[in-house]
Design a protein around this motif. Structure first.
Motif, mmCIF file in Angstrom:
data_model
loop_
_atom_site.group_PDB
_atom_site.id
_atom_site.type_symbol
_atom_site.label_atom_id
_atom_site.label_comp_id
_atom_site.label_asym_id
_atom_site.label_seq_id
_atom_site.Cartn_x
_atom_site.Cartn_y
_atom_site.Cartn_z
ATOM 1 N N HIS A 199 1.400 -1.171 0.139
ATOM 2 C CA HIS A 199 -0.094 -0.240 -0.057
ATOM 3 C C HIS A 199 0.676 1.320 -0.344
ATOM 4 N N THR A 200 2.237 1.389 0.626
ATOM 5 C CA THR A 200 3.315 2.438 0.857
ATOM 6 C C THR A 200 3.768 2.797 -0.305
ATOM 7 N N ALA A 201 3.829 1.820 -1.571
ATOM 8 C CA ALA A 201 4.251 1.595 -2.333
ATOM 9 C C ALA A 201 3.231 2.118 -3.688
ATOM 10 N N ASN A 219 8.722 5.376 2.103
ATOM 11 C CA ASN A 219 8.462 6.179 2.422
ATOM 12 C C ASN A 219 9.621 7.331 1.997
ATOM 13 N N HIS A 220 10.567 7.707 2.870
ATOM 14 C CA HIS A 220 10.925 9.078 2.830
ATOM 15 C C HIS A 220 12.676 8.750 1.991
ATOM 16 N N CYS A 221 12.600 7.714 1.466
ATOM 17 C CA CYS A 221 13.115 7.098 0.868
ATOM 18 C C CYS A 221 13.049 7.988 -0.781
ATOM 19 N N TYR A 222 11.535 7.009 -1.493
ATOM 20 C CA TYR A 222 10.971 7.714 -2.476
ATOM 21 C C TYR A 222 11.132 8.964 -2.674
ATOM 22 N N ASN A 241 17.343 17.303 -11.076
ATOM 23 C CA ASN A 241 17.658 17.558 -12.032
ATOM 24 C C ASN A 241 16.859 17.538 -13.402
ATOM 25 N N GLU A 242 15.621 18.204 -12.918
ATOM 26 C CA GLU A 242 15.176 17.990 -14.076
ATOM 27 C C GLU A 242 13.866 16.854 -14.969
ATOM 28 N N LEU A 243 14.294 15.834 -14.055
ATOM 29 C CA LEU A 243 14.077 14.507 -14.457
ATOM 30 C C LEU A 243 12.097 14.128 -13.787
ATOM 31 N N SER A 244 11.572 13.417 -14.515
ATOM 32 C CA SER A 244 10.281 12.783 -14.368
ATOM 33 C C SER A 244 10.177 12.141 -13.225
ATOM 34 N N PHE A 245 10.082 12.443 -11.574
ATOM 35 C CA PHE A 245 9.728 10.783 -10.918
ATOM 36 C C PHE A 245 8.781 9.530 -11.389
ATOM 37 N N ASP A 246 8.503 9.726 -12.694
ATOM 38 C CA ASP A 246 7.515 8.696 -13.420
ATOM 39 C C ASP A 246 8.541 7.829 -13.722
ATOM 40 N N LEU A 247 9.412 8.388 -13.927
ATOM 41 C CA LEU A 247 11.100 7.248 -14.571
ATOM 42 C C LEU A 247 10.830 5.779 -13.889
ATOM 43 N N LEU A 248 11.185 6.714 -12.349
ATOM 44 C CA LEU A 248 11.180 5.776 -11.129
ATOM 45 C C LEU A 248 10.086 4.821 -10.947
ATOM 46 N N ARG A 249 8.722 5.568 -10.740
ATOM 47 C CA ARG A 249 7.633 4.989 -10.108
ATOM 48 C C ARG A 249 7.729 3.288 -10.558
#
Lengths: 254, 254
Positions: free
Chosen positions: A197-199, B171-174, B184-192
């Motif tokens: 759920h956290t993810a 969650n803090h790591c996220y 760095n002008e990168l979308s977090f969507d790349l990491l999701r």
């Protein structure tokens, strides 16, 4: 038809070969590696499996070996024509500058052997020496995935560091949690729904808006109690530093 | 029909009220809280919404307030009969020992308002002063969820610490990863996708077997490079301590 040589027999090489073999426009001419045992997993995926020095000229050479093995492997490739790319998150594109046409094809995922992956949703970050090479890489990348983005070497390096936080560090937090469960005769299954759920929340929201817990509330009493309950020195240090980081982060924002 | 009073108007109270209102065997007699505004969200879920001192006797009183507010709220409840439980992960059951029948009903999840939750898969940890009370709590818990487990107060405390690792710290790591992307002008969507896949692997496997990355390989060169690229002091500290912890963990195991 674009002919491809893949150098490397690890997880990235295997997943790439698996995904590319389904594409009509691409033919895996050869997979190259040192270990005959590792190569044997690729016999059905490529026309031939050879050592690197036996490779023959092709359109695209994908170097999918460990970061620190890239430079060494380049010395044994018997040709210099065609487009050369590596798949590393942290190695600069310039390591391939001896080739006229070079670039990077970085699939942003953590590959574990035996854990199947659908490449469609894996972002592929590309970079190349010339615009014409970007076009070639874009085409390969879009054949594998629907998420393709051109990013620079410095950006890729930062993205790789961010990936360490999202993958390596969260996974170690899971490991610590599992160890705490095991030492207290609790099943880790109790925590798996929370973990998921956290993810899920961070996939759909900005994670900073989802933060909860004692450190966010600056609840030093609970933090001290928790630290007292942890007997493992490394677990204590991780708890301490992450709590400090969270408290500082949201303290600043208030 | 079992009558229930819920004390508290926060996320846990709201999610419990939402889940219990669907159960024919249970009637939410009242929800109690201080703020009329917060209470107004519960008007459709309970027969009445009142302040704690106006509550009337019922079969089961669920105290779902912040940990440090539990003791204070007990002083204002105008009756002592029936079963009293709190929903906290870290507060001992003994805080309710002034009541003959007392226990704990701890749903192991992170509740955020407005993020819908299916209670069916949320583990509910129960504890009670007498076996007969365990039976009552088991019935309520199974009405909400298919995962119910009896655990002791000391076990619950450890489980709560493990939950901090699995939820607050990941969650803090996220959040750090998102901040690195943004700078760095990168979308977090790349990491999701990576984030989601990492969690998914830990749901299906033992996380320690899924660990990868520079710290696991004890690749001090990459670790030093990454630390050099992080300019934020807190991010550096988190990177450093987690890398040390991972290296020590797998170094010991080798």
């Amino acid at each position: 038809m674009t002919t491809i040589n893949i150098i490397g027999t690890g997880n990235v090489a295997w997943h790439l070969a698996m995904a590319l073999q389904n594409e009509d426009e691409y033919a895996i001419q050869a997979v190259a590696g040192r270990s005959p045992e590792a190569l044997s997993q690729f016999t059905k995926l490529a026309t031939s499996c050879v050592s690197v020095d036996k490779l023959q000229l092709c359109d695209l050479t994908i170097i999918a070996v460990a970061d620190d093995a890239i430079k060494k492997v380049l010395k044994t490739i018997p040709y210099t024509e065609g487009l050369f790319v590596h798949t590393s998150g942290s190695v600069s594109m310039e390591v391939l500058s001896m080739y006229k046409n070079h670039g990077v094809l970085y699939p942003l995922q953590s590959f574990s052997k035996g854990i199947p992956l659908d490449f469609t949703h894996i972002p592929i970050c590309i970079e190349a020496s010339h615009k014409s090479n970007i076009k070639v890489l874009e085409k390969v990348a879009f054949a594998l995935s629907e998420k393709v983005q051109e990013i620079s070497s410095p950006q890729r390096k930062k993205l790789h560091i961010a990936a360490v936080f999202v993958n390596n560090f969260t996974n170690h937090c899971y490991t610590i949690a599992q160890d705490i469960c095991t030492s207290n005769e609790l099943s880790f299954d109790l925590l798996r729904p929370l973990l998921q759920h956290t993810a899920q929340k961070a996939v759909q929201n900005s994670p900073s808006k989802m933060q909860t817990g004692p450190a966010k509330r600056n609840d030093q009493e609970t933090i001290a109690t928790h630290l007292g309950h942890l007997s493992d020195r490394q677990q204590q240090k991780v708890y301490d530093i992450l709590s400090q980081a969270i408290t500082a982060y949201y303290g600043k924002k208030l």
